[in-house]
Design a protein around this motif. Structure first.
Motif, PDB file in Angstrom:
ATOM      1  N   ILE A  90      76.464  47.525  13.069  1.00 25.22           N
ATOM      2  CA  ILE A  90      76.778  48.922  13.389  1.00 25.22           C
ATOM      3  C   ILE A  90      77.571  48.966  14.688  1.00 25.22           C
ATOM      4  O   ILE A  90      77.109  48.463  15.719  1.00 25.22           O
ATOM      5  N   PRO A  91      78.772  49.561  14.703  1.00 22.73           N
ATOM      6  CA  PRO A  91      79.552  49.631  15.956  1.00 22.73           C
ATOM      7  C   PRO A  91      78.900  50.596  16.938  1.00 22.73           C
ATOM      8  O   PRO A  91      78.402  51.654  16.564  1.00 22.73           O
ATOM      9  N   LEU A  92      78.921  50.226  18.206  1.00 25.45           N
ATOM     10  CA  LEU A  92      78.248  51.017  19.244  1.00 25.45           C
ATOM     11  C   LEU A  92      79.211  51.874  20.054  1.00 25.45           C
ATOM     12  O   LEU A  92      78.775  52.831  20.716  1.00 25.45           O
ATOM     13  N   ARG A  93      80.495  51.573  20.026  1.00 26.00           N
ATOM     14  CA  ARG A  93      81.431  52.191  20.961  1.00 26.00           C
ATOM     15  C   ARG A  93      81.535  53.702  20.767  1.00 26.00           C
ATOM     16  O   ARG A  93      81.591  54.454  21.739  1.00 26.00           O
ATOM     17  N   GLU A  94      81.547  54.189  19.509  1.00 26.81           N
ATOM     18  CA  GLU A  94      81.776  55.609  19.257  1.00 26.81           C
ATOM     19  C   GLU A  94      80.482  56.404  19.120  1.00 26.81           C
ATOM     20  O   GLU A  94      80.535  57.630  18.987  1.00 26.81           O
ATOM     21  N   LEU A  95      79.333  55.761  19.151  1.00 28.13           N
ATOM     22  CA  LEU A  95      78.080  56.470  18.914  1.00 28.13           C
ATOM     23  C   LEU A  95      77.676  57.299  20.126  1.00 28.13           C
ATOM     24  O   LEU A  95      77.976  56.933  21.271  1.00 28.13           O
ATOM     25  N   ILE A 115      71.280  49.568  18.565  1.00 29.22           N
ATOM     26  CA  ILE A 115      71.087  48.210  19.087  1.00 29.22           C
ATOM     27  C   ILE A 115      69.867  47.562  18.443  1.00 29.22           C
ATOM     28  O   ILE A 115      69.905  46.394  18.020  1.00 29.22           O
ATOM     29  N   SER A 116      68.772  48.320  18.325  1.00 30.47           N
ATOM     30  CA  SER A 116      67.575  47.775  17.687  1.00 30.47           C
ATOM     31  C   SER A 116      67.840  47.434  16.225  1.00 30.47           C
ATOM     32  O   SER A 116      67.373  46.403  15.720  1.00 30.47           O
ATOM     33  N   ALA A 117      68.596  48.305  15.542  1.00 31.38           N
ATOM     34  CA  ALA A 117      68.932  48.032  14.143  1.00 31.38           C
ATOM     35  C   ALA A 117      69.782  46.771  14.019  1.00 31.38           C
ATOM     36  O   ALA A 117      69.557  45.938  13.123  1.00 31.38           O
ATOM     37  N   ASP A 135      70.255  40.994  12.758  1.00 34.18           N
ATOM     38  CA  ASP A 135      70.475  39.599  13.174  1.00 34.18           C
ATOM     39  C   ASP A 135      69.309  38.719  12.738  1.00 34.18           C
ATOM     40  O   ASP A 135      69.501  37.597  12.244  1.00 34.18           O
ATOM     41  N   ARG A 136      68.094  39.234  12.941  1.00 37.39           N
ATOM     42  CA  ARG A 136      66.920  38.448  12.548  1.00 37.39           C
ATOM     43  C   ARG A 136      66.861  38.261  11.035  1.00 37.39           C
ATOM     44  O   ARG A 136      66.543  37.173  10.542  1.00 37.39           O
TER      45      ARG A 136
END
Length: 441
Positions: A189-194, A203-205, A210-211
């Protein structure tokens, strides 16, 4: 109304409604504010021309007609005792405190302190003026209602547009997250536009993805390795069984060796799968600690019958008092794998040495009399399914399992230095305050 956009629209609509309501209430009360202000100004003008005497003798000098209104007056003491009233013949006005607010009645009435102990009560019959003022405000309100309605429509459209704009990045992130799967396991999930408030959730998602991706890769790799390594022994065993059916005296010893090799391979694969998953970790605490020397002795005792049967010797030298968090099963399995590796592929006498490196780590060294391997070239031995001699028995998983177990515990495994072959385990010790705890026997 459970969506974030619906809630945002509802909140913004309520804020707008409260603002519009405050404007309407202010306009409805504005005529009374103007009425009270006009009364105050007129009383100030009258008292500027005539100041009532303490005995009320000149109260009649105040005008009874002023600004197209009928006026009445009454002079009281602070204790509400009537002194005089005007005009003559009219009923005196009731006493009221100078601190009281003007009343909204047909006749505006107010009180003013005269000197230190006199209170002048004045009343003005301004009903006609009030009606005219109210009519003016009603006309203004009618015109303002159209403007308010237009502003409400513009605000509603703006609220919807802003909600769509603010949540557009969330919608795009959700669309991208829907594509994450087996075909695209590396997408995140991109973080820049959120919006800033949603970034921690994203970030948690991403960390959870990743896990999951790592676990999927481990499972995929394990499945591929198991299928690859089991193919050959299964084919060999199948051929031996087919041959055994055709012969009167099957070679049961060869079949038993093949079965033992396959059993060992399956056990190693299962041990590697458990190590990849992190092993069986228990809670930390003073009650969950165990002596490292105990683990070494138990692992040596497990392998001692096999060594004695092969007339091999194990020398053990351990330092006492070294305590680790209770990773008993994992460390014991790692040491057994090293001893088994030395038994199958090593030579001569095997030595097990445990010593403290510093207050945080201990070094557990297992060596035999086989040829040494340079440390810079020894990492290849820890790769999965790698064998020093490709045609030798074994699965090539023993050292890989050892390194994975130690890294799961916060340590590591490496090739040892010296004239002969050696593996060194770097074992993390328990915290310093636990060093004086009693070690479980």
């Amino acid at each position: 109304m459970n969506s974030l956009r619906s809630r945002l629209l509802l909140v913004m609509a309520l804020v707008f409604a409260l603002g519009a309501g405050n404007v309407v209430i202010y306009l409805l009360d504005l005529d009374e504010d103007i009425r009270a202000h006009v009364l105050k100004e007129q009383v100030d003008t009258l008292l500027a021309t005539v100041t009532p005497a303490p005995d009320g003798s000149n109260l009649g000098a105040l005008p009874v007609q002023f600004s197209a209104s009928d006026w009445r007056y009454a002079l009281y003491t602070r204790s509400a005792e009537l002194i005089a009233s005007a005009p003559e013949g009219a009923a005196p006005l009731p006493f009221r405190s100078p601190e009281a607010l003007p009343e909204s009645t047909r006749a505006a009435i107010t009180a003013r302190l005269i000197g230190d102990d006199r209170v002048l009560v004045a009343s003005r019959n301004d009903w006609e003026d009030c009606e005219e003022l109210c009519q003016l405000f009603r006309e203004r309100m009618a015109g303002s209602s159209v403007v308010i309605a237009i502003l409400a429509a513009i605000s509603l459209v703006s609220i919807i547009f802003l909600a769509r704009w603010m949540l557009g990045s969330v919608r795009r992130a959700a669309d991208l997250a829907a594509t994450i799967g087996v075909a695209h396991p590396d997408r995140r999930i991109p973080l820049r536009e959120l919006p800033e408030e949603i970034v921690p959730l994203a970030i948690s998602a991403n960390q959870a993805l990743d896990r999951l991706s790592s676990a999927y890769e481990i499972e995929r790799r394990f499945t591929a390795d198991a299928a690859h390594e089991l193919r050959t022994p299964l084919a060999v065993l199948d051929l031996r069984l087919q041959k055994a059916r055709a012969e009167q005296s099957p070679d049961w010893s060869a079949i038993a060796r093949d079965m033992e090799q396959m059993r060992h391979l399956i056990e190693q694969l299962l041990a590697l799968a458990r190590a990849d998953q992190g092993g069986d970790r228990r809670p930390h605490g003073p009650e969950a600690r165990v002596g490292l020397a105990r683990i070494v002795r138990e692992a040596v005792a497990d392998m001692l019958p096999a060594y004695e049967a092969a007339s091999r010797t194990i020398d053990v030298a351990v330092a006492e008092g070294l305590v680790v968090e209770d990773a008993h099963r994992q460390l014991r399995q790692a040491l057994r794998n090293l001893l088994d590796n030395a038994f199958r592929h090593g030579r001569g006498r095997v030595s097990v040495c445990l010593a403290s490196q510093d207050e945080r780590t201990a070094i557990l060294r297992v060596s035999d009399e086989g040829p040494a391997v340079p440390r810079d070239a020894g990492d290849v031995l820890f790769e999965r399914f790698h064998k020093g001699v490709q045609n030798s028995p074994g699965s090539g998983l023993g050292l890989a399992i050892v390194r994975r177990i130690l890294r799961n515990l916060g340590g590591d495994a490496r090739i040892g230095t010296g004239p002969s072959f050696a593996i060194e385990l770097i074992v993390p010790l328990a915290v310093a305050e636990a060093a004086t705890d009693a070690v479980r026997a």
